[in-house]
Design a protein around this motif. Structure first.
Motif, PDB file in Angstrom:
ATOM      1  N   ILE A 144      10.996  24.864   9.187  1.00  0.00           N
ATOM      2  CA  ILE A 144      11.458  24.410   7.873  1.00  0.00           C
ATOM      3  C   ILE A 144      10.271  24.424   6.926  1.00  0.00           C
ATOM      4  O   ILE A 144       9.120  24.493   7.362  1.00  0.00           O
ATOM      5  CB  ILE A 144      12.101  23.012   7.930  1.00  0.00           C
ATOM      6  N   SER A 145      10.560  24.360   5.636  1.00  0.00           N
ATOM      7  CA  SER A 145       9.478  24.444   4.660  1.00  0.00           C
ATOM      8  C   SER A 145       8.732  23.116   4.548  1.00  0.00           C
ATOM      9  O   SER A 145       9.305  22.038   4.761  1.00  0.00           O
ATOM     10  CB  SER A 145      10.021  24.846   3.292  1.00  0.00           C
ATOM     11  N   LEU A 146       7.476  23.207   4.181  1.00  0.00           N
ATOM     12  CA  LEU A 146       6.662  22.007   3.978  1.00  0.00           C
ATOM     13  C   LEU A 146       7.231  21.159   2.853  1.00  0.00           C
ATOM     14  O   LEU A 146       7.237  19.927   2.939  1.00  0.00           O
ATOM     15  CB  LEU A 146       5.206  22.396   3.700  1.00  0.00           C
ATOM     16  N   ASP A 147       7.742  21.790   1.807  1.00  0.00           N
ATOM     17  CA  ASP A 147       8.320  21.051   0.684  1.00  0.00           C
ATOM     18  C   ASP A 147       9.515  20.214   1.118  1.00  0.00           C
ATOM     19  O   ASP A 147       9.744  19.122   0.596  1.00  0.00           O
ATOM     20  CB  ASP A 147       8.747  22.009  -0.433  1.00  0.00           C
ATOM     21  N   ASP A 148      10.298  20.728   2.067  1.00  0.00           N
ATOM     22  CA  ASP A 148      11.444  19.971   2.572  1.00  0.00           C
ATOM     23  C   ASP A 148      11.008  18.906   3.570  1.00  0.00           C
ATOM     24  O   ASP A 148      11.624  17.843   3.662  1.00  0.00           O
ATOM     25  CB  ASP A 148      12.454  20.904   3.256  1.00  0.00           C
ATOM     26  N   CYS A 149       9.976  19.202   4.316  1.00  0.00           N
ATOM     27  CA  CYS A 149       9.565  18.357   5.428  1.00  0.00           C
ATOM     28  C   CYS A 149       8.700  17.158   5.020  1.00  0.00           C
ATOM     29  O   CYS A 149       8.895  16.057   5.532  1.00  0.00           O
ATOM     30  CB  CYS A 149       8.816  19.222   6.433  1.00  0.00           C
ATOM     31  N   LEU A 150       7.752  17.365   4.144  1.00  0.00           N
ATOM     32  CA  LEU A 150       6.771  16.318   3.826  1.00  0.00           C
ATOM     33  C   LEU A 150       7.415  15.008   3.359  1.00  0.00           C
ATOM     34  O   LEU A 150       7.037  13.937   3.846  1.00  0.00           O
ATOM     35  CB  LEU A 150       5.745  16.829   2.813  1.00  0.00           C
ATOM     36  N   MET A 173       0.847  -1.174   0.000  1.00  0.00           N
ATOM     37  CA  MET A 173       0.000   0.000   0.000  1.00  0.00           C
ATOM     38  C   MET A 173       0.898   1.244   0.000  1.00  0.00           C
ATOM     39  O   MET A 173       1.816   1.355   0.804  1.00  0.00           O
ATOM     40  CB  MET A 173      -0.891  -0.034   1.238  1.00  0.00           C
ATOM     41  N   ALA A 174       0.616   2.149  -0.887  1.00  0.00           N
ATOM     42  CA  ALA A 174       1.410   3.373  -0.994  1.00  0.00           C
ATOM     43  C   ALA A 174       1.057   4.331   0.142  1.00  0.00           C
ATOM     44  O   ALA A 174      -0.099   4.509   0.491  1.00  0.00           O
ATOM     45  CB  ALA A 174       1.154   4.042  -2.333  1.00  0.00           C
ATOM     46  N   ILE A 175       2.084   4.928   0.696  1.00  0.00           N
ATOM     47  CA  ILE A 175       1.898   5.920   1.748  1.00  0.00           C
ATOM     48  C   ILE A 175       2.033   7.295   1.113  1.00  0.00           C
ATOM     49  O   ILE A 175       3.024   7.578   0.434  1.00  0.00           O
ATOM     50  CB  ILE A 175       2.909   5.711   2.884  1.00  0.00           C
ATOM     51  N   THR A 176       1.017   8.144   1.317  1.00  0.00           N
ATOM     52  CA  THR A 176       0.987   9.470   0.715  1.00  0.00           C
ATOM     53  C   THR A 176       0.774  10.530   1.797  1.00  0.00           C
ATOM     54  O   THR A 176       0.623  10.208   2.973  1.00  0.00           O
ATOM     55  CB  THR A 176      -0.160   9.581  -0.308  1.00  0.00           C
ATOM     56  N   LEU A 233      -0.486  12.606   7.231  1.00  0.00           N
ATOM     57  CA  LEU A 233       0.941  12.885   7.222  1.00  0.00           C
ATOM     58  C   LEU A 233       1.226  14.324   6.815  1.00  0.00           C
ATOM     59  O   LEU A 233       2.185  14.927   7.290  1.00  0.00           O
ATOM     60  CB  LEU A 233       1.677  11.899   6.308  1.00  0.00           C
ATOM     61  N   LYS A 234       0.373  14.906   5.983  1.00  0.00           N
ATOM     62  CA  LYS A 234       0.545  16.322   5.640  1.00  0.00           C
ATOM     63  C   LYS A 234       0.342  17.182   6.877  1.00  0.00           C
ATOM     64  O   LYS A 234       1.084  18.135   7.113  1.00  0.00           O
ATOM     65  CB  LYS A 234      -0.412  16.746   4.530  1.00  0.00           C
ATOM     66  N   GLN A 235      -0.653  16.868   7.689  1.00  0.00           N
ATOM     67  CA  GLN A 235      -0.885  17.627   8.919  1.00  0.00           C
ATOM     68  C   GLN A 235       0.278  17.444   9.903  1.00  0.00           C
ATOM     69  O   GLN A 235       0.671  18.387  10.593  1.00  0.00           O
ATOM     70  CB  GLN A 235      -2.203  17.204   9.570  1.00  0.00           C
ATOM     71  N   VAL A 236       0.828  16.241   9.947  1.00  0.00           N
ATOM     72  CA  VAL A 236       2.008  16.005  10.785  1.00  0.00           C
ATOM     73  C   VAL A 236       3.166  16.861  10.286  1.00  0.00           C
ATOM     74  O   VAL A 236       3.855  17.514  11.073  1.00  0.00           O
ATOM     75  CB  VAL A 236       2.387  14.509  10.794  1.00  0.00           C
ATOM     76  N   ALA A 237       3.368  16.895   8.968  1.00  0.00           N
ATOM     77  CA  ALA A 237       4.450  17.699   8.392  1.00  0.00           C
ATOM     78  C   ALA A 237       4.246  19.181   8.708  1.00  0.00           C
ATOM     79  O   ALA A 237       5.211  19.898   8.993  1.00  0.00           O
ATOM     80  CB  ALA A 237       4.536  17.476   6.884  1.00  0.00           C
ATOM     81  N   GLU A 238       3.016  19.644   8.682  1.00  0.00           N
ATOM     82  CA  GLU A 238       2.740  21.043   9.032  1.00  0.00           C
ATOM     83  C   GLU A 238       3.117  21.329  10.484  1.00  0.00           C
ATOM     84  O   GLU A 238       3.653  22.393  10.791  1.00  0.00           O
ATOM     85  CB  GLU A 238       1.269  21.366   8.762  1.00  0.00           C
ATOM     86  N   ALA A 239       2.875  20.373  11.380  1.00  0.00           N
ATOM     87  CA  ALA A 239       3.278  20.541  12.781  1.00  0.00           C
ATOM     88  C   ALA A 239       4.803  20.590  12.899  1.00  0.00           C
ATOM     89  O   ALA A 239       5.347  21.381  13.671  1.00  0.00           O
ATOM     90  CB  ALA A 239       2.711  19.411  13.636  1.00  0.00           C
ATOM     91  N   VAL A 240       5.480  19.774  12.116  1.00  0.00           N
ATOM     92  CA  VAL A 240       6.949  19.775  12.129  1.00  0.00           C
ATOM     93  C   VAL A 240       7.481  21.109  11.618  1.00  0.00           C
ATOM     94  O   VAL A 240       8.424  21.666  12.186  1.00  0.00           O
ATOM     95  CB  VAL A 240       7.514  18.599  11.298  1.00  0.00           C
ATOM     96  N   THR A 241       6.856  21.660  10.579  1.00  0.00           N
ATOM     97  CA  THR A 241       7.324  22.943  10.044  1.00  0.00           C
ATOM     98  C   THR A 241       7.174  24.057  11.075  1.00  0.00           C
ATOM     99  O   THR A 241       8.033  24.936  11.157  1.00  0.00           O
ATOM    100  CB  THR A 241       6.587  23.342   8.747  1.00  0.00           C
ATOM    101  N   ARG A 242       6.107  24.002  11.863  1.00  0.00           N
ATOM    102  CA  ARG A 242       5.928  25.011  12.910  1.00  0.00           C
ATOM    103  C   ARG A 242       6.961  24.839  14.025  1.00  0.00           C
ATOM    104  O   ARG A 242       7.502  25.817  14.541  1.00  0.00           O
ATOM    105  CB  ARG A 242       4.514  24.940  13.492  1.00  0.00           C
ATOM    106  N   GLU A 243       7.239  23.602  14.385  1.00  0.00           N
ATOM    107  CA  GLU A 243       8.161  23.328  15.487  1.00  0.00           C
ATOM    108  C   GLU A 243       9.618  23.626  15.125  1.00  0.00           C
ATOM    109  O   GLU A 243      10.383  24.124  15.935  1.00  0.00           O
ATOM    110  CB  GLU A 243       8.027  21.858  15.917  1.00  0.00           C
ATOM    111  N   TYR A 244      10.003  23.321  13.879  1.00  0.00           N
ATOM    112  CA  TYR A 244      11.415  23.402  13.490  1.00  0.00           C
ATOM    113  C   TYR A 244      11.704  24.451  12.417  1.00  0.00           C
ATOM    114  O   TYR A 244      12.813  24.520  11.914  1.00  0.00           O
ATOM    115  CB  TYR A 244      11.913  22.020  13.037  1.00  0.00           C
TER     116      TYR A 244
END
Length: 89
Positions: free
Chosen positions: A62-68, A1-4, A49-60
């Motif tokens: 960094i850009s969403l494009d780099d983080c996702l 199963m692909a993870i997106t 996972l996009k919402q998780v990446a958005e939380a990471v961008t706020r915490e650290y």
């Protein structure tokens, strides 16, 4: 199963991470650095996972494009090791 970016994951039953310094240790012998630990802590079975990446961008700051891709990669590896399970593709 692909993870997106839309995939939702949660810790697998029985997984009990232990904090170690700024990271985590998850049996059997999986260690996560500070950022991977933060990512893992966001895997709650409700956020994509996009919402998780958005939380990471706020915490650290960094850009969403780099983080996702890193969040998807972390989730994929942890699914492979049966540390997290896919709740919704």
């Amino acid at each position: 199963m692909a993870i997106t970016a839309d995939t939702i994951v949660a810790p697998a039953p029985g997984v009990e991470p232990r904090r170690y310094l700024k990271g985590m240790v998850i049996d059997p012998g999986i260690s996560l650095n500070e950022v991977a630990s933060f990512i893992f802590s966001q895997f709650d079975g409700e956020r994509s996972l996009k919402q998780v990446a958005e939380a990471v961008t706020r915490e650290y700051q960094i850009s969403l494009d780099d983080c996702l891709p890193d969040v998807i990669g972390t989730a994929s590896e942890l699914v492979e090791f049966n540390v997290v399970k896919i709740v919704s593709p």
